[in-house]
Design a protein around this motif. Structure first.
Motif, PDB file in Angstrom:
ATOM      1  N   HIS A 217       0.832  -1.214   0.000  1.00 47.94           N
ATOM      2  CA  HIS A 217       0.000   0.000   0.000  1.00 47.94           C
ATOM      3  C   HIS A 217       0.859   1.253   0.000  1.00 47.94           C
ATOM      4  O   HIS A 217       0.462   2.292  -0.563  1.00 47.94           O
ATOM      5  CB  HIS A 217      -0.933  -0.018   1.214  1.00 47.94           C
ATOM      6  N   GLN A 218       2.034   1.194   0.613  1.00 46.04           N
ATOM      7  CA  GLN A 218       2.926   2.344   0.641  1.00 46.04           C
ATOM      8  C   GLN A 218       3.369   2.734  -0.762  1.00 46.04           C
ATOM      9  O   GLN A 218       3.536   3.916  -1.067  1.00 46.04           O
ATOM     10  CB  GLN A 218       4.127   2.049   1.521  1.00 46.04           C
ATOM     11  N   PHE A 219       3.563   1.745  -1.629  1.00 46.63           N
ATOM     12  CA  PHE A 219       3.916   2.019  -3.018  1.00 46.63           C
ATOM     13  C   PHE A 219       2.710   2.577  -3.772  1.00 46.63           C
ATOM     14  O   PHE A 219       2.844   3.465  -4.618  1.00 46.63           O
ATOM     15  CB  PHE A 219       4.414   0.753  -3.707  1.00 46.63           C
ATOM     16  N   GLU A 220       1.519   2.055  -3.474  1.00 41.44           N
ATOM     17  CA  GLU A 220       0.310   2.493  -4.184  1.00 41.44           C
ATOM     18  C   GLU A 220      -0.015   3.959  -3.935  1.00 41.44           C
ATOM     19  O   GLU A 220      -0.535   4.647  -4.822  1.00 41.44           O
ATOM     20  CB  GLU A 220      -0.884   1.633  -3.763  1.00 41.44           C
ATOM     21  N   VAL A 221       0.273   4.453  -2.734  1.00 39.68           N
ATOM     22  CA  VAL A 221      -0.079   5.840  -2.388  1.00 39.68           C
ATOM     23  C   VAL A 221       1.116   6.790  -2.520  1.00 39.68           C
ATOM     24  O   VAL A 221       0.977   7.988  -2.271  1.00 39.68           O
ATOM     25  CB  VAL A 221      -0.636   5.909  -0.948  1.00 39.68           C
ATOM     26  N   SER A 222       2.245   6.265  -2.927  1.00 39.17           N
ATOM     27  CA  SER A 222       3.441   7.100  -3.043  1.00 39.17           C
ATOM     28  C   SER A 222       3.288   8.133  -4.164  1.00 39.17           C
ATOM     29  O   SER A 222       2.723   7.850  -5.221  1.00 39.17           O
ATOM     30  CB  SER A 222       4.669   6.229  -3.312  1.00 39.17           C
ATOM     31  N   GLU A 223       3.799   9.340  -3.931  1.00 42.88           N
ATOM     32  CA  GLU A 223       3.774  10.383  -4.954  1.00 42.88           C
ATOM     33  C   GLU A 223       4.671  10.023  -6.134  1.00 42.88           C
ATOM     34  O   GLU A 223       4.489  10.531  -7.246  1.00 42.88           O
ATOM     35  CB  GLU A 223       4.225  11.718  -4.349  1.00 42.88           C
ATOM     36  N   LYS A 224       5.651   9.150  -5.882  1.00 41.20           N
ATOM     37  CA  LYS A 224       6.580   8.760  -6.946  1.00 41.20           C
ATOM     38  C   LYS A 224       6.169   7.440  -7.607  1.00 41.20           C
ATOM     39  O   LYS A 224       6.979   6.786  -8.267  1.00 41.20           O
ATOM     40  CB  LYS A 224       7.988   8.632  -6.374  1.00 41.20           C
ATOM     41  N   ARG A 225       4.905   7.072  -7.431  1.00 43.62           N
ATOM     42  CA  ARG A 225       4.417   5.791  -7.943  1.00 43.62           C
ATOM     43  C   ARG A 225       4.596   5.667  -9.457  1.00 43.62           C
ATOM     44  O   ARG A 225       5.071   4.645  -9.949  1.00 43.62           O
ATOM     45  CB  ARG A 225       2.946   5.646  -7.575  1.00 43.62           C
ATOM     46  N   VAL A 226       4.209   6.691 -10.201  1.00 42.28           N
ATOM     47  CA  VAL A 226       4.288   6.630 -11.662  1.00 42.28           C
ATOM     48  C   VAL A 226       5.731   6.500 -12.121  1.00 42.28           C
ATOM     49  O   VAL A 226       6.054   5.685 -12.995  1.00 42.28           O
ATOM     50  CB  VAL A 226       3.628   7.871 -12.295  1.00 42.28           C
ATOM     51  N   MET A 227       6.620   7.292 -11.511  1.00 33.89           N
ATOM     52  CA  MET A 227       8.032   7.219 -11.884  1.00 33.89           C
ATOM     53  C   MET A 227       8.610   5.844 -11.568  1.00 33.89           C
ATOM     54  O   MET A 227       9.349   5.256 -12.372  1.00 33.89           O
ATOM     55  CB  MET A 227       8.823   8.297 -11.144  1.00 33.89           C
ATOM     56  N   LEU A 228       8.262   5.311 -10.386  1.00 32.48           N
ATOM     57  CA  LEU A 228       8.742   3.986 -10.006  1.00 32.48           C
ATOM     58  C   LEU A 228       8.214   2.924 -10.961  1.00 32.48           C
ATOM     59  O   LEU A 228       8.954   2.017 -11.362  1.00 32.48           O
ATOM     60  CB  LEU A 228       8.302   3.666  -8.571  1.00 32.48           C
ATOM     61  N   SER A 229       6.947   3.049 -11.340  1.00 31.04           N
ATOM     62  CA  SER A 229       6.355   2.087 -12.269  1.00 31.04           C
ATOM     63  C   SER A 229       7.099   2.075 -13.596  1.00 31.04           C
ATOM     64  O   SER A 229       7.452   1.011 -14.117  1.00 31.04           O
ATOM     65  CB  SER A 229       4.886   2.435 -12.500  1.00 31.04           C
ATOM     66  N   ARG A 230       7.326   3.248 -14.150  1.00 29.80           N
ATOM     67  CA  ARG A 230       8.022   3.337 -15.436  1.00 29.80           C
ATOM     68  C   ARG A 230       9.443   2.795 -15.330  1.00 29.80           C
ATOM     69  O   ARG A 230       9.938   2.124 -16.244  1.00 29.80           O
ATOM     70  CB  ARG A 230       8.037   4.776 -15.925  1.00 29.80           C
ATOM     71  N   LEU A 231      10.086   3.102 -14.208  1.00 33.15           N
ATOM     72  CA  LEU A 231      11.449   2.613 -13.999  1.00 33.15           C
ATOM     73  C   LEU A 231      11.484   1.096 -13.940  1.00 33.15           C
ATOM     74  O   LEU A 231      12.366   0.456 -14.529  1.00 33.15           O
ATOM     75  CB  LEU A 231      12.021   3.210 -12.711  1.00 33.15           C
ATOM     76  N   MET A 232      10.509   0.483 -13.248  1.00 34.19           N
ATOM     77  CA  MET A 232      10.465  -0.972 -13.125  1.00 34.19           C
ATOM     78  C   MET A 232      10.177  -1.635 -14.469  1.00 34.19           C
ATOM     79  O   MET A 232      10.806  -2.633 -14.835  1.00 34.19           O
ATOM     80  CB  MET A 232       9.409  -1.378 -12.101  1.00 34.19           C
ATOM     81  N   ILE A 233       9.237  -1.094 -15.219  1.00 39.37           N
ATOM     82  CA  ILE A 233       8.909  -1.662 -16.538  1.00 39.37           C
ATOM     83  C   ILE A 233      10.111  -1.556 -17.467  1.00 39.37           C
ATOM     84  O   ILE A 233      10.478  -2.528 -18.145  1.00 39.37           O
ATOM     85  CB  ILE A 233       7.683  -0.952 -17.140  1.00 39.37           C
ATOM     86  N   LEU A 234      10.731  -0.382 -17.501  1.00 37.59           N
ATOM     87  CA  LEU A 234      11.905  -0.194 -18.359  1.00 37.59           C
ATOM     88  C   LEU A 234      13.050  -1.104 -17.928  1.00 37.59           C
ATOM     89  O   LEU A 234      13.732  -1.705 -18.774  1.00 37.59           O
ATOM     90  CB  LEU A 234      12.347   1.265 -18.319  1.00 37.59           C
ATOM     91  N   SER A 235      13.261  -1.231 -16.632  1.00 36.90           N
ATOM     92  CA  SER A 235      14.343  -2.089 -16.126  1.00 36.90           C
ATOM     93  C   SER A 235      14.099  -3.542 -16.513  1.00 36.90           C
ATOM     94  O   SER A 235      15.026  -4.253 -16.911  1.00 36.90           O
ATOM     95  CB  SER A 235      14.444  -1.965 -14.604  1.00 36.90           C
ATOM     96  N   GLY A 236      12.839  -3.992 -16.392  1.00 38.46           N
ATOM     97  CA  GLY A 236      12.528  -5.365 -16.771  1.00 38.46           C
ATOM     98  C   GLY A 236      12.777  -5.630 -18.233  1.00 38.46           C
ATOM     99  O   GLY A 236      13.374  -6.646 -18.608  1.00 38.46           O
ATOM    100  N   LEU A 237      12.339  -4.693 -19.098  1.00 37.05           N
ATOM    101  CA  LEU A 237      12.539  -4.862 -20.543  1.00 37.05           C
ATOM    102  C   LEU A 237      14.022  -4.840 -20.898  1.00 37.05           C
ATOM    103  O   LEU A 237      14.491  -5.641 -21.725  1.00 37.05           O
ATOM    104  CB  LEU A 237      11.795  -3.761 -21.302  1.00 37.05           C
ATOM    105  N   MET A 238      14.780  -3.934 -20.278  1.00 38.53           N
ATOM    106  CA  MET A 238      16.208  -3.831 -20.580  1.00 38.53           C
ATOM    107  C   MET A 238      16.968  -5.038 -20.061  1.00 38.53           C
ATOM    108  O   MET A 238      17.870  -5.559 -20.741  1.00 38.53           O
ATOM    109  CB  MET A 238      16.776  -2.543 -19.988  1.00 38.53           C
TER     110      MET A 238
END
Length: 368
Positions: A217-238
């Motif tokens: 839940h801490q990740f879901e309500v984080s203000e940096k959620r979108v940035m973290l999401s994009r970083l994780m998706i990009l990291s997985g693909l790379m």
């Protein structure tokens, strides 16, 4: 609470496997050796590991949501029938096509320069007894594509053995948080040490535990959620695109975990994966995965040889073969889907019958 976007992700992963194989045998044989940075939509190996992590997640999420061992037992009782009935039918179809002489991939594979993959399949003498042995037992212990009635089924030993390992951890650990953490550590450590693809299912199980804990839940309500999401998706693909080995289980498992976790945090991606087209391919994902090889070894191989005729094939002809093969795979998956539903229904009926017999001894387990 169902998570439909994960069904959508599974569906597009199945499409990625099909595109990977069709690219390999029509447009650019051996492309993976020359273009390692191919994105998710054509990286079949990566897509399969997305399947594995999702399997570990889905098989354990119900337990972490409800805290009941009965949920685990229910899924365990269903699992064999859910997988085996579609496998039995597609294997019987493959054997019948071999008897009829429709599997012409041997010659096509050599002509296409895919002698090390495409041409290997269905190069043995089929029999009803062997097909039954394969479908009911061998498919879960032997991943040899050269003796398989469907080479895509190399994943089944991982799926079945990984499922058993995940179920065992959940049933033994139960509601104790410390016991579950020890179970995760033991399963992850053992499969990492063995360099086993089951590591991906173990990661999926651990992800489900985290997903239904207060920490997520801490990740879901984080203000940096979108940035973290994009970083994780990009990291997985790379991580998947730049892997040092094409079939590195640990690296591919971590890449898949990063992609899935990033998707979980991204509302836009979740909406896209929950759209009707994504849900449609999600429902068909297992059927798509099962029918692709028989279609490629019959229709695609026949079309390739008809166009080849001892010399090269034009790019336009290859494109037409690619598109027509893809369309036939999708139509075949739609026709096969009732068989998959039958497997689901039989598994459910079997589980219900066992629970009815054992109901007095099945008690819900409360988590801490």
């Amino acid at each position: 609470m169902r998570e439909p976007y994960l069904d959508g992700l599974r569906g597009w992963a199945a499409i990625a496997v099909v595109l990977h194989h069709l690219l390999h045998i029509t447009i650019f044989p051996g492309w993976r050796n020359y273009l390692p940075a191919i994105p998710f939509f054509a990286d079949g190996t990566f897509a399969v590991f997305v399947f594995f992590v999702l399997s570990g997640y889905v098989l354990s999420a119900g337990f972490f949501k409800t805290g009941q061992r009965a949920v685990v037992v229910d899924l365990a009782l269903r699992r064999y029938f859910r997988l085996t009935i579609p496998i039995l039918v597609i294997s019987a179809i493959g054997a019948a096509m071999m008897y009829a002489g429709w599997m012409v991939n041997g010659h096509a594979g050599y002509a296409a320069g895919s002698w090390f993959w495409w041409s290997y399949f269905y190069q043995f003498e089929p029999s009803v007894a062997d097909m039954l042995n394969f479908s009911l037992y061998r498919v879960y212990v032997d991943a040899n594509a050269m003796t398989s009635y469907n080479s895509s089924l190399w994943t089944m030993p991982v799926e079945m053995q990984g499922s058993i390992a995940v179920f065992a951890v959940l049933l033994v650990a139960g509601g104790s948080r410390s016991a579950r953490l020890a179970g995760h550590a033991l399963l992850l450590g053992a499969t990492w040490w063995l360099d086993s693809s089951i590591f991906a299912l173990a990661l999926g199980c651990a992800l489900a535990d985290f997903r239904y804990s207060r920490h997520f839940h801490q990740f879901e309500v984080s203000e940096k959620r979108v940035m973290l999401s994009r970083l994780m998706i990009l990291s997985g693909l790379m991580l998947a695109a730049m892997r040092w080995e094409d079939n590195s289980p640990v690296q591919l498992a971590f890449a898949s975990l990063a992609l899935i976790f990033g998707v979980m945090l991204n509302d836009g991606v979740r909406r896209a994966l929950s759209a009707p087209i994504s849900q449609w391919v999600g429902r068909l994902s297992f059927s798509i995965y099962l029918v692709q090889i028989p279609v490629m070894c019959s229709f695609t191989a026949w079309g390739f040889m008809a166009l080849y005729q001892g010399h090269g094939i034009s790019a336009l002809s290859l494109l037409a073969l690619f598109v027509s093969s893809f369309a036939l795979i999708m139509l075949s998956a739609m026709a096969f889907y009732p068989v998959e539903k039958l497997g689901i229904m039989v598994g459910r009926k079997f589980s219900q019958a066992i629970f009815k017999l054992a109901r007095p001894t099945v008690l819900p387990l409360r988590t801490e």
